[in-house]
Design an enzyme around this catalytic site. Sequence first.
Site: not given
Length: 751
Positions: A251, A253, A324, A506, A557, A679
């Site tokens: 609204s 306002s 509103t 590994h 791995d 790794s």
Amino acid sequence: VKGFVAWSCLEGNCTEANMEIEGGDYKLTKQLQSGSMLIYNCPEGYYPYPALTRLCQRNGSWKPLPRRYLPQKCRLVECPDPNVLEYGNVSPPQEKYFVDNETTYECYAGYTHRGSSRRVCLPNGKWSGTTPICSRDTGDDCADPGIPPGAIRTGNIFGVGDTVKYSCNRKLFLMGSSERMCLENGQWTGIEPACYFKHTYDTPLEVSQAFGSGIKDTLTTLEPVDDIQEGRTIRIQKNGTLNIYIAVDISESISEEYINNSKEAVEMLVTKISTFTVTPNYEILFFSAEISEVVKITDFLENRPVNIKQELKKFKASEKHTGTDLNRVFKTFLERMAFIKQRVGEESFKEHRHVIIVFTDGAFNMGGSPAPTVAKIKNLVYMNHTVEGETKTQPRDEYLDIYMFGIGEDIYEPDLKALTAGSDGQHFFKLKDTNTLKQTFDEIISEGELVGLCGLHRDYVTDDGNSRKMYPWMAFIKIQVNVSNENLRNCLGSLVTPQFVLTAAHCFSFGDLPEHVTVDIDDGNGKIKKVQNFTLHPNYNINAKVKEGVKEFYDYDVALIQLSEEVKISTSVRPICIPCTQETKGALKLLDDSNCKQQEELLLNNQVERLSFLSKKGSWVFEKDVRAKLGDNRDACINHALQAPGVSTHDPKKVVTDNFLCTGGRTYYREHIACNGDSGSAVFKNFKNRTIQVALVSWGTKDMCKLSNNQFSDDSSRDFHINLFRVVPFLKTILGNNDQNEYTPLNFLSS
Ligand SMILES: *[C@@H]1O[C@H](CO)[C@@H](O)[C@H](O)[C@H]1NC(C)=O
Ligand SMILES: *[C@@H]1O[C@H](CO)[C@@H](O)[C@H](O)[C@H]1NC(C)=O
Ligand SMILES: *[C@@H]1O[C@H](CO)[C@@H](O)[C@H](O)[C@H]1NC(C)=O
Ligand SMILES: *[C@@H]1O[C@H](CO)[C@@H](O)[C@H](O)[C@H]1NC(C)=O
Ligand SMILES: *[C@@H]1O[C@H](CO)[C@@H](O)[C@H](O)[C@H]1NC(C)=O
Ligand SMILES: *[C@@H]1O[C@H](CO)[C@@H](O)[C@H](O)[C@H]1NC(C)=O
Ligand SMILES: *[C@@H]1O[C@H](CO)[C@@H](O)[C@H](O)[C@H]1NC(C)=O
Ligand SMILES: *[C@@H]1O[C@H](CO)[C@@H](O)[C@H](O)[C@H]1NC(C)=O
């Protein structure tokens, strides 16, 4: 219906005469034109008095008018009177208590103290801590529910079925339950009341905790559940649909900043909700006297694609918003619900849950009171089971939640509170402004409880500068090289369940024992985690192809580390999603009968797929960007493996099996390169706000990092990463193992 103020012949602009405020300042939403709101601003711990705001009327006068004998000033925030404590002393005794004033509470002899013994008056007009209560054990079924500051209670018997009633002192408004009943389980119904001044408001933390727990309950009610039958986990999909209706007041306002903030907040809320497995239907509208429907729930029902973010962005408030009409908002929601009911049929509609969230300054002044419309909504959803006289079957109040967020200084609390609905928890909130609303919603769904949700993370560095919230799954692995010396081998890993960390095989050498390994994950209970066991992939054998011209062979791995204890899951510590699990299916929003292959197609779909992994340098963690070459691009990529030291074969496929992803080069992009300590680092992809690990860093052809500090690939350097989709059986035998009682298994898909 257009305006609400009749066109007057006495038109004029307002003036700034007598508008100043002692100790503060003010801003105007539309300069001095009619409809402009003058909003006073005071430093923290103060509030504007006597007016919080003023509205410029069409005839050029302010409402309310400033009064000479009551000059506008910033007043110290006051907290409600704590001298309501029964059977105890409050010190110091004062007529009024102001911000930063401290109080202590002591019970008379023979009475037991619960709650805070020391409280401070906070800048939002509330006391810190919890209500102090002095009580004697009277053998009542429920504990004394106490009397919150500023309140009056009637009812002093706390047996099953007994009720207590609360009201607030003059000028204060009662939030929470005005009446509570003692239940057989020893709990009181409703939520603890609190007395609010006009200047009292809820902090972002309070909102995020209270609203967050409510909305989370709703969302998790619809999460699928696991049921263990005959040692097998069966996932049961819950029936039911969630419809979320959001309305934002625009609204006149209200300032543009407010609208921007609300849009961002709504977007954040939708994003946060999207991290759950449940996919709700949305109706989103902005309102004044008119309704702008930005996202239509009917589109969801008709399975039309909806881009909520785009629709929100597209929406621009026109200048014409005046008045509103909150009633119209609820009427619109009621119409949509009626449509849904008609569309899906009465039986299915029973399984629909509805959550209405309204943001408003509360000054509804058109269309009449929304209360009768809210009553109709309740009737529709409750299916009249709450109607007096009818045989009450199961109460259905958990199928409807109406949350009201009163925003700004001038909300009228009683009207808004009356519109809330829901079975449990706080549904009405008072916010000072919309500035922190986005952050409030961001906090909502990131707390620790959602253990089951892998891959949740923040996508920005948080205020504390800690990257754990962006990469909550990151784990740093240290292995003692030699029992007799202090040298450590460093690897990276990823938390894949609260007790398991995934890394490269590994990283370990022959003879390493669990006690030589530690994992660094800061979950608040100590940073360094002990390791119970680790398991390498049974097919991992670095020497397997020495005779075939591959000095070091890294196929399979991959290794899993079992921690001695589960880590504590929170915003900063949470598992990453891994392929072919139910958890990942939820994260990817794949259908129930989808399989592992569909996950792979979604994640490793492009010929050149953008992926990331983490690298650590000192205490600094950063993200590296790479492009996996898939499909037709793969052969050219793995060819470079032949240039790696120790490789004398001419067949790249002997070195790089189908179990690897290949990245590097600079054809498509200046890609990063993996360094030694990388790794085991998770190679991941962010998908719809969840992180999925698709691979892990294994080996590369060139150690570019050693040559210089260069972290970028050259034309020929390549890195190879174990594709997790190729090692699912290994992951499943350990992480998905149902035949043990040590840890909660992950749910792997059967195909
Ligand atoms: C009100 O102020 C605007 C500029 O802010 C001006 O254009 C307009 O003429 C003024 N109206 C009257 C009635 O003074
Ligand atoms: C301006 O209008 C309001 C209501 O519309 C009225 O109460 C007020 O007295 C008017 N003021 C002047 C100066 O005309
Ligand atoms: C309470 O706060 C007021 C305002 O800051 C102050 O004047 C007063 O001394 C404080 N009282 C105590 C006991 O600290
Ligand atoms: C879900 O609905 C179907 C029919 O619509 C029903 O057969 C099934 O039992 C329901 N499941 C649950 C968990 O309620
Ligand atoms: C609101 O957002 C729009 C576009 O996103 C921007 O142009 C405007 O400056 C913003 N206004 C305020 C007050 O932040
Ligand atoms: C519920 O009650 C309303 C009136 O209160 C009535 O119009 C409606 O038909 C009732 N619905 C059901 C399903 O009983
Ligand atoms: C450690 O894991 C291996 C499999 O890798 C298993 O055989 C062994 O029993 C485990 N040991 C302990 C103490 O859990
Ligand atoms: C959520 O994901 C979208 C893309 O799917 C992205 O644009 C957005 O920034 C993400 N937001 C958060 C909070 O992670």
